[in-house]
Design a protein around this motif. Structure first.
Motif, PDB file in Angstrom:
ATOM      1  N   HIS A   7       0.211   5.273   8.832  1.00 56.38           N
ATOM      2  CA  HIS A   7       0.838   4.422   7.825  1.00 56.38           C
ATOM      3  C   HIS A   7       1.836   3.504   8.519  1.00 56.38           C
ATOM      4  N   THR A   9       4.204  -0.423   7.960  1.00 57.72           N
ATOM      5  CA  THR A   9       4.661  -1.468   7.055  1.00 57.72           C
ATOM      6  C   THR A   9       4.161  -2.803   7.573  1.00 57.72           C
ATOM      7  N   ARG A  11       3.164  -6.329   5.513  1.00 61.30           N
ATOM      8  CA  ARG A  11       2.969  -7.024   4.236  1.00 61.30           C
ATOM      9  C   ARG A  11       2.936  -6.045   3.073  1.00 61.30           C
ATOM     10  N   THR A  14       0.334  -0.802   4.857  1.00 55.31           N
ATOM     11  CA  THR A  14      -1.076  -0.771   5.195  1.00 55.31           C
ATOM     12  C   THR A  14      -1.429   0.629   5.667  1.00 55.31           C
ATOM     13  N   GLU A  15      -2.567   1.141   5.246  1.00 54.06           N
ATOM     14  CA  GLU A  15      -3.053   2.432   5.709  1.00 54.06           C
ATOM     15  C   GLU A  15      -4.196   2.206   6.703  1.00 54.06           C
ATOM     16  N   ILE A  16      -4.107   2.884   7.832  1.00 49.75           N
ATOM     17  CA  ILE A  16      -5.171   2.813   8.830  1.00 49.75           C
ATOM     18  C   ILE A  16      -5.761   4.204   8.974  1.00 49.75           C
ATOM     19  N   ALA A  68      -8.357  -0.679   8.300  1.00 52.42           N
ATOM     20  CA  ALA A  68      -7.043  -0.900   7.703  1.00 52.42           C
ATOM     21  C   ALA A  68      -7.243  -1.309   6.251  1.00 52.42           C
ATOM     22  N   PHE A  69      -6.512  -0.677   5.369  1.00 48.59           N
ATOM     23  CA  PHE A  69      -6.610  -0.948   3.933  1.00 48.59           C
ATOM     24  C   PHE A  69      -5.260  -1.366   3.398  1.00 48.59           C
ATOM     25  N   GLU A  70      -5.280  -2.351   2.524  1.00 47.92           N
ATOM     26  CA  GLU A  70      -4.123  -2.669   1.689  1.00 47.92           C
ATOM     27  C   GLU A  70      -4.520  -2.319   0.271  1.00 47.92           C
ATOM     28  N   VAL A  75      -9.141  -4.657   5.000  1.00 46.87           N
ATOM     29  CA  VAL A  75      -8.644  -5.917   5.543  1.00 46.87           C
ATOM     30  C   VAL A  75      -8.868  -6.038   7.057  1.00 46.87           C
ATOM     31  N   HIS A 106      -5.308 -12.159   6.339  1.00 48.79           N
ATOM     32  CA  HIS A 106      -4.378 -11.123   6.802  1.00 48.79           C
ATOM     33  C   HIS A 106      -4.047 -11.263   8.284  1.00 48.79           C
ATOM     34  N   VAL A 111      -1.429  -6.618  11.454  1.00 50.11           N
ATOM     35  CA  VAL A 111      -2.451  -5.627  11.079  1.00 50.11           C
ATOM     36  C   VAL A 111      -3.381  -5.346  12.257  1.00 50.11           C
TER      37      VAL A 111
END
Length: 424
Positions: A7, A9, A11, A14-16, A68-70, A75, A106, A111
């Motif tokens: 995890h 920060t 934007r 973001t979870e990777i 990577a997810f927002e 993304v 993005h 990211v």
């Protein structure tokens, strides 16, 4: 092994994590189109689509794709191939990073770097001593320790130039007793067609060729990937007891592209290239992946083999002592010296070491304090590992300290320059 979840920060958060079969794979295909542009208009065969899907499934099952997810939106993504890489006649595990992509909206927000940092950590945790990649851009990868270390070369030759080769030199060959009879013509090497069932033998032949040549840089894939490659109906593959050839047609029938042509003997080298030459009445040119000292340069009667393309690839020493211990070195190389390594990302590599090379093997052990050791960052060490001369590393600001004698010893131990015969 638990899934990799990071995890950060970026934007808003973001979870990777690893991509799983439960994720929306259509979103991955859409990301690829947005990142790299639409695929060429020519339609792929059903076999090629099936092969790509099989490779994707294997990468997901092997937990080798990271995303990577927002929120729920994909993304960015990256993956690595499980490979082996040859270094002076010895192979070691290598993670070949590929398909690194970030959605256009993005980019420039951190990211991509965070995704690559998580991917590198996973590669390190899984025990790979090395990682390579072909960069579309270098700043992110350099910031994490990858550096330019070798080339991927394409050569072009008119097809007609392969129709007749230079005669073998008699030096080093068994003398023939004088006779009034004409000298017998040497029988061509036995060559047969190769298919998916030959994948294991193909890998064995390729490995023996790289081992005998003491090659630095070439890679080999896993058995399943090689079998899928050999199953491509547009690929023409031939196998000899000590050689392998694979090629396909391009631009209609005007060009043949040789993906791989390796042999352990001059007889088999000539036999394989003669198969390619047999198309000279149809194809006007031959383009192929070859190393910088490929025998093809010495086979043609005229200097018609020209380097048509060079793409540089990057190397990362993920586990520095393991990477040194697993590779081969010239039998004549003898050195012992202190080496201070800097690595801000993978701290276990950093510190003062003693590097020794003897009997074709290398060793890196923690060292007590030393005066004026060679200081080198992990980027410079990757370039040195790939055969880059110390003089170039010093001029590029990638090495300091040490002395000229040590530089000469290092050049002799880590040369020649590395190359690949594969792209990914």
């Amino acid at each position: 092994m638990p899934p990799v979840v990071t995890h950060l920060t970026a934007r808003g958060g973001t979870e990777i994590r690893e991509l799983t079969s439960g994720d929306d794979l259509d979103a991955l295909f859409d990301l690829a189109r947005r990142a790299f542009g639409p695929a060429p208009g020519t339609a792929d065969s059903a076999n090629r689509r099936a092969a790509r899907q099989a490779q994707l499934d294997a990468a997901i099952d092997g937990r080798r794709i990271f995303a990577a997810f927002e929120g729920s939106q994909l993304v960015a993504s990256a993956r690595y191939h499980e490979m082996r890489q040859w270094w002076h006649g010895r192979s070691l595990p290598m993670a070949g990073v590929a398909a690194v992509m970030v959605a256009p909206e993005h980019r420039g927000q951190g990211v991509g770097r965070a995704l690559m940092a998580a991917t590198l950590q996973a590669i390190a945790d899984r025990g790979y001593p090395l990682s390579t990649l072909y960069p579309a851009t270098t700043p992110i990868y350099r910031s994490l320790g990858w550096e330019l270390a070798g080339g991927h070369y394409h050569a072009t030759v008119p097809a007609r130039s392969l129709h007749t080769f230079t005669a073998p030199d008699v030096i080093g060959r068994s003398p023939t007793p004088p006779s009034d009879e004409p000298a017998p013509t040497e029988r061509p090497a036995p060559v047969r067609r190769a298919g998916p069932d030959d994948a294991e033998e193909v890998l064995a032949v390729i490995g023996r060729a790289h081992e005998q040549a003491r090659d630095c840089g070439p890679t080999t894939r896993d058995l399943g990937t090689v079998a899928l490659w050999l199953a491509d109906p547009e690929l023409f593959a031939y196998l000899a007891p000590d050689g392998f050839l694979a090629y396909h047609w391009r631009s209609g029938h005007s060009e043949i592209f040789v993906q791989l042509a390796l042999a352990l003997s001059d007889r088999t080298t000539r036999a394989l290239w003669s198969i390619v030459a047999s198309h000279s009445s149809i194809a006007s040119s031959v383009r192929g992946r070859i190393g910088p000292a490929d025998p093809l340069y010495w086979l043609t009667r005229e200097p018609d083999v020209s380097l048509s393309d060079r793409e540089l690839w990057m190397l990362r020493l993920v586990n520095v002592p393991a990477a040194v211990a697993a590779r081969g070195f010239p039998a004549s190389a003898q050195l012992t010296m202190p080496l201070y390594v800097e690595d801000d990302t993978l701290g276990a590599n950093a510190g003062l070491w003693e590097l020794s090379v003897t009997g074709g093997r290398g060793y890196l052990t923690h060292s007590p304090e030393a005066t004026r050791p060679l200081t080198i960052g992990v980027r410079g060490l990757a370039a040195l590992y790939g055969g880059t001369p110390m003089a170039a590393l010093r001029k590029a600001g990638l090495a300091a300290g040490g002395n000229p004698v040590a530089d000469s010893e290092l050049d002799g131990a880590f040369g020649p320059p590395a190359f690949m015969l594969d792209s990914f």
